[in-house]
Design a protein around this motif. Structure first.
Motif, PDB file in Angstrom:
ATOM      1  N   ASP A  40      12.902  25.353  16.100  1.00 14.93           N
ATOM      2  CA  ASP A  40      13.890  26.431  15.992  1.00 14.93           C
ATOM      3  C   ASP A  40      13.948  27.266  17.267  1.00 14.93           C
ATOM      4  O   ASP A  40      15.021  27.770  17.634  1.00 14.93           O
ATOM      5  CB  ASP A  40      13.575  27.319  14.789  1.00 14.93           C
ATOM      6  CG  ASP A  40      13.887  26.644  13.461  1.00 14.93           C
ATOM      7  OD1 ASP A  40      14.644  25.650  13.466  1.00 14.93           O
ATOM      8  OD2 ASP A  40      13.369  27.110  12.432  1.00 14.93           O
ATOM      9  N   VAL A  43      16.095  25.305  19.560  1.00 16.30           N
ATOM     10  CA  VAL A  43      17.496  25.458  19.149  1.00 16.30           C
ATOM     11  C   VAL A  43      18.038  26.785  19.656  1.00 16.30           C
ATOM     12  O   VAL A  43      19.166  26.861  20.187  1.00 16.30           O
ATOM     13  CB  VAL A  43      17.622  25.365  17.615  1.00 16.30           C
ATOM     14  CG1 VAL A  43      19.013  25.792  17.158  1.00 16.30           C
ATOM     15  CG2 VAL A  43      17.315  23.946  17.146  1.00 16.30           C
ATOM     16  N   ASP A  44      17.244  27.834  19.541  1.00 21.40           N
ATOM     17  CA  ASP A  44      17.656  29.166  19.983  1.00 21.40           C
ATOM     18  C   ASP A  44      17.835  29.207  21.499  1.00 21.40           C
ATOM     19  O   ASP A  44      18.815  29.774  22.010  1.00 21.40           O
ATOM     20  CB  ASP A  44      16.610  30.186  19.535  1.00 21.40           C
ATOM     21  CG  ASP A  44      17.008  31.617  19.871  1.00 21.40           C
ATOM     22  OD1 ASP A  44      18.076  32.066  19.422  1.00 21.40           O
ATOM     23  OD2 ASP A  44      16.237  32.298  20.594  1.00 21.40           O
ATOM     24  N   ASP A  45      16.889  28.608  22.228  1.00 24.06           N
ATOM     25  CA  ASP A  45      17.007  28.585  23.690  1.00 24.06           C
ATOM     26  C   ASP A  45      18.266  27.842  24.125  1.00 24.06           C
ATOM     27  O   ASP A  45      19.002  28.306  25.014  1.00 24.06           O
ATOM     28  CB  ASP A  45      15.777  27.920  24.308  1.00 24.06           C
ATOM     29  CG  ASP A  45      14.557  28.827  24.352  1.00 24.06           C
ATOM     30  OD1 ASP A  45      14.728  30.027  24.630  1.00 24.06           O
ATOM     31  OD2 ASP A  45      13.439  28.341  24.118  1.00 24.06           O
ATOM     32  N   VAL A  46      18.518  26.692  23.522  1.00 26.61           N
ATOM     33  CA  VAL A  46      19.709  25.912  23.875  1.00 26.61           C
ATOM     34  C   VAL A  46      20.981  26.719  23.602  1.00 26.61           C
ATOM     35  O   VAL A  46      21.894  26.769  24.447  1.00 26.61           O
ATOM     36  CB  VAL A  46      19.729  24.578  23.107  1.00 26.61           C
ATOM     37  CG1 VAL A  46      21.100  23.907  23.212  1.00 26.61           C
ATOM     38  CG2 VAL A  46      18.642  23.647  23.620  1.00 26.61           C
ATOM     39  N   GLN A  47      21.052  27.369  22.452  1.00 27.15           N
ATOM     40  CA  GLN A  47      22.258  28.121  22.121  1.00 27.15           C
ATOM     41  C   GLN A  47      22.454  29.308  23.049  1.00 27.15           C
ATOM     42  O   GLN A  47      23.579  29.589  23.491  1.00 27.15           O
ATOM     43  CB  GLN A  47      22.223  28.600  20.667  1.00 27.15           C
ATOM     44  CG  GLN A  47      23.536  29.204  20.203  1.00 27.15           C
ATOM     45  CD  GLN A  47      24.693  28.232  20.341  1.00 27.15           C
ATOM     46  OE1 GLN A  47      24.657  27.106  19.835  1.00 27.15           O
ATOM     47  NE2 GLN A  47      25.757  28.651  21.039  1.00 27.15           N
ATOM     48  N   LYS A  48      21.363  30.011  23.360  1.00 27.29           N
ATOM     49  CA  LYS A  48      21.474  31.151  24.283  1.00 27.29           C
ATOM     50  C   LYS A  48      21.942  30.694  25.663  1.00 27.29           C
ATOM     51  O   LYS A  48      22.747  31.373  26.327  1.00 27.29           O
ATOM     52  CB  LYS A  48      20.137  31.886  24.380  1.00 27.29           C
ATOM     53  CG  LYS A  48      19.831  32.785  23.191  1.00 27.29           C
ATOM     54  CD  LYS A  48      18.497  33.508  23.372  1.00 27.29           C
ATOM     55  CE  LYS A  48      18.322  34.665  22.384  1.00 27.29           C
ATOM     56  NZ  LYS A  48      18.349  34.265  20.984  1.00 27.29           N
ATOM     57  N   LYS A  50      23.770  27.956  26.270  1.00 27.36           N
ATOM     58  CA  LYS A  50      25.174  27.587  26.136  1.00 27.36           C
ATOM     59  C   LYS A  50      26.077  28.809  26.129  1.00 27.36           C
ATOM     60  O   LYS A  50      27.149  28.806  26.753  1.00 27.36           O
ATOM     61  CB  LYS A  50      25.386  26.783  24.848  1.00 27.36           C
ATOM     62  CG  LYS A  50      24.861  25.361  24.883  1.00 27.36           C
ATOM     63  CD  LYS A  50      25.246  24.585  23.623  1.00 27.36           C
ATOM     64  CE  LYS A  50      26.740  24.347  23.544  1.00 27.36           C
ATOM     65  NZ  LYS A  50      27.107  23.472  22.409  1.00 27.36           N
ATOM     66  N   ASP A  51      25.654  29.855  25.432  1.00 26.46           N
ATOM     67  CA  ASP A  51      26.451  31.081  25.382  1.00 26.46           C
ATOM     68  C   ASP A  51      26.660  31.675  26.775  1.00 26.46           C
ATOM     69  O   ASP A  51      27.669  32.356  27.020  1.00 26.46           O
ATOM     70  CB  ASP A  51      25.776  32.120  24.480  1.00 26.46           C
ATOM     71  CG  ASP A  51      25.803  31.737  23.006  1.00 26.46           C
ATOM     72  OD1 ASP A  51      26.587  30.842  22.631  1.00 26.46           O
ATOM     73  OD2 ASP A  51      25.023  32.331  22.226  1.00 26.46           O
ATOM     74  N   ALA A  82      23.009  20.137  19.345  1.00 22.61           N
ATOM     75  CA  ALA A  82      23.934  21.174  19.805  1.00 22.61           C
ATOM     76  C   ALA A  82      25.207  20.572  20.388  1.00 22.61           C
ATOM     77  O   ALA A  82      26.307  21.104  20.218  1.00 22.61           O
ATOM     78  CB  ALA A  82      23.249  22.060  20.835  1.00 22.61           C
ATOM     79  N   PHE A  85      25.374  19.928  25.858  1.00 19.31           N
ATOM     80  CA  PHE A  85      24.254  20.549  26.567  1.00 19.31           C
ATOM     81  C   PHE A  85      23.315  19.424  26.966  1.00 19.31           C
ATOM     82  O   PHE A  85      22.954  18.590  26.136  1.00 19.31           O
ATOM     83  CB  PHE A  85      23.520  21.547  25.676  1.00 19.31           C
ATOM     84  CG  PHE A  85      22.546  22.429  26.415  1.00 19.31           C
ATOM     85  CD1 PHE A  85      22.995  23.564  27.078  1.00 19.31           C
ATOM     86  CD2 PHE A  85      21.190  22.123  26.461  1.00 19.31           C
ATOM     87  CE1 PHE A  85      22.108  24.382  27.772  1.00 19.31           C
ATOM     88  CE2 PHE A  85      20.298  22.928  27.145  1.00 19.31           C
ATOM     89  CZ  PHE A  85      20.749  24.064  27.803  1.00 19.31           C
ATOM     90  N   SER A 116      21.784  13.673  24.920  1.00 21.89           N
ATOM     91  CA  SER A 116      21.780  14.892  25.735  1.00 21.89           C
ATOM     92  C   SER A 116      21.176  14.673  27.118  1.00 21.89           C
ATOM     93  O   SER A 116      21.095  15.633  27.903  1.00 21.89           O
ATOM     94  CB  SER A 116      21.011  16.001  25.021  1.00 21.89           C
ATOM     95  OG  SER A 116      19.679  15.606  24.754  1.00 21.89           O
TER      96      SER A 116
END
Length: 429
Positions: A40, A43-48, A50-51, A82, A85, A116
């Motif tokens: 998790d 997942v959080d690092d990847v989303q941050k 990407k944002d 994701a 990425f 990926s």
């Protein structure tokens, strides 16, 4: 009042070469700091990332870490899920010694089939952190993996590194200026000239301070305006690839990702805890979009923003902790740290139209600056002996406040009597 920079990123770009493929921005991720990270967390690092419009992670791996494959599996699975990425491996040859060629081949072949995995012209991209004593391994490694090889062999310099036919491109670690100077793009231009038609991966970093006696590390290089200045240089030079140093190297304080306490090395907690750097990502979409579109159009500005950073202690408020400006072990001349890291508040304002920017340290009189054009306008304001329990920032237009933010105080009360040379980074609400 002193304004170091007042620049909107709206200028013409002269680029002689046509790039072979789409431009990409990666962040260097120290997998060695991820032993405590869960799926998790990845997942959080990847989303941050990407944002922030970052395209992927360069996964720095060292041969001694027993948890590397667990972390890599989490990383690739999170990025696969994701979508849009990408990841590539960066083999660290200086952490605890060199990689064996067979282990490098195994790692590349194990992960290159993931959706990926970043591919350059259809080949899995692979990089290094140094490894110049193992140059002769790479002809065989490339033959066995089909990789596209862009190493960091900065210790050889542009001419030395590019004289090796085995490389397909080059990444430079030369991301900070020497001494009490601001960063220029002179070294980047030397790399690009030496590489010719081969791709250059340009380094961008916001800060550097480390104090880890167990690794004989205690120096700083100038950060200050660096985050803003380097993105201007990227936008102007238009390298094919960019790598941010780093996402999570807490011990050297150039992290732009979230602080994960389990990844902070022993001894760095004093200068890293509560010193968030997340807001450095807030205006990355504007910088990255400007780079990718060749600065031909003004990127979208969904909302006006303030990003600010500064040290929490004036340089004269406590002991230097033995920290030097520059790294004498690399042959650099030691400089007083207060000459390199300046007692200033740095602020970038992303605005849609001209506006006023206000900076107030404690209850002292505010300093008002003028953002003259749409885009990023960057300033610095010296401490001038001012301290206070907070620092407040506003963007106003026609006398009406648009956005505001409040940052931690600037204080002479140093933890353990030693100046914290790390940056606190904040942003508008």
């Amino acid at each position: 009042m002193h304004v170091a920079h007042l620049v909107s990123i709206v200028f013409a770009v002269a680029v002689a070469s046509i790039q072979a493929q789409a431009k990409e921005v990666f962040a260097h991720f120290i997998v060695g700091n991820s032993a405590g990270s869960t799926y998790d967390d990845w997942v959080d690092d990847v989303q941050k990332a990407k944002d922030a419009h970052i395209d992927g992670f360069a996964l720095n791996i060292a041969p001694q870490d027993t948890y590397t494959d667990t972390s890599l599996q989490n990383a690739y699975n999170a990025a696969d899920a994701a979508g849009n990425f990408t990841l590539f491996l960066s083999f660290d040859y200086l952490s605890e010694g060199a990689w064996s060629a067979s282990d490098v081949v195994t790692k590349i072949n194990t992960y290159k089939s993931h959706s990926s995995q970043y591919l350059y012209n259809g080949q899995p991209l692979v990089s290094t952190f140094e490894g110049v004593d193992n140059i002769n391994d790479w002809t065989s490694i490339k033959a066995q993996t089909g990789c596209f090889f862009i190493p960091d062999w900065s210790s050889l310099g542009p001419q030395g590194a590019t004289s090796n036919a085995v490389i397909d491109g080059a990444f430079s670690w030369d991301a900070w200026p020497n001494g009490a100077s601001d960063m220029t793009d002179a070294a980047d231009q030397q790399w690009m000239t030496a590489l010719g038609s081969k791709p250059y991966m340009m380094p961008v970093s916001p800060w550097f301070y480390t104090n880890l006696p167990q690794w004989s590390k205690n120096w700083l290089w100038r950060g200050d305006d660096l985050w803003h200045d380097r993105w201007q240089q990227v936008i102007e030079l238009q390298p094919e690839l960019v790598e941010i140093i780093t996402w999570n190297d807490y011990g050297e304080t150039h992290y732009i990702g979230p602080i994960r306490s389990a990844g902070i090395p022993s001894g760095a907690q004093t200068y890293v805890s509560n010193m968030t750097h997340d807001n450095w990502r807030d205006i990355l979409p504007f910088y990255i979009d400007s780079y990718k579109n060749g600065n031909t159009t003004l990127p979208s500005i969904p909302s006006e923003k303030l990003v600010f950073w500064y040290r929490p202690n004036p340089s004269s408020s406590g002991s230097t902790g033995g920290t030097t400006g520059n790294n004498p072990s690399q042959g650099q001349q030691a400089v007083a740290p207060n000459l390199v890291s300046q007692d200033k508040v740095f602020v970038s304002a992303l605005v849609t139209a001209p506006a006023d920017v206000s900076v107030q340290i404690g209850s002292n009189a505010p300093t008002t600056l003028r953002a003259t054009t749409a885009g990023v306008n960057h300033f610095s304001v010296p401490f001038n002996g001012q301290t206070g329990s907070s620092v407040t920032f506003t963007i106003s237009r026609n006398g009406q406040q648009v956005v505001s933010g409040t940052g931690m105080g600037i204080t002479d009360a140093c933890t353990d009597g030693t100046v914290n040379w790390n940056a606190y980074v904040g942003g508008s609400d």
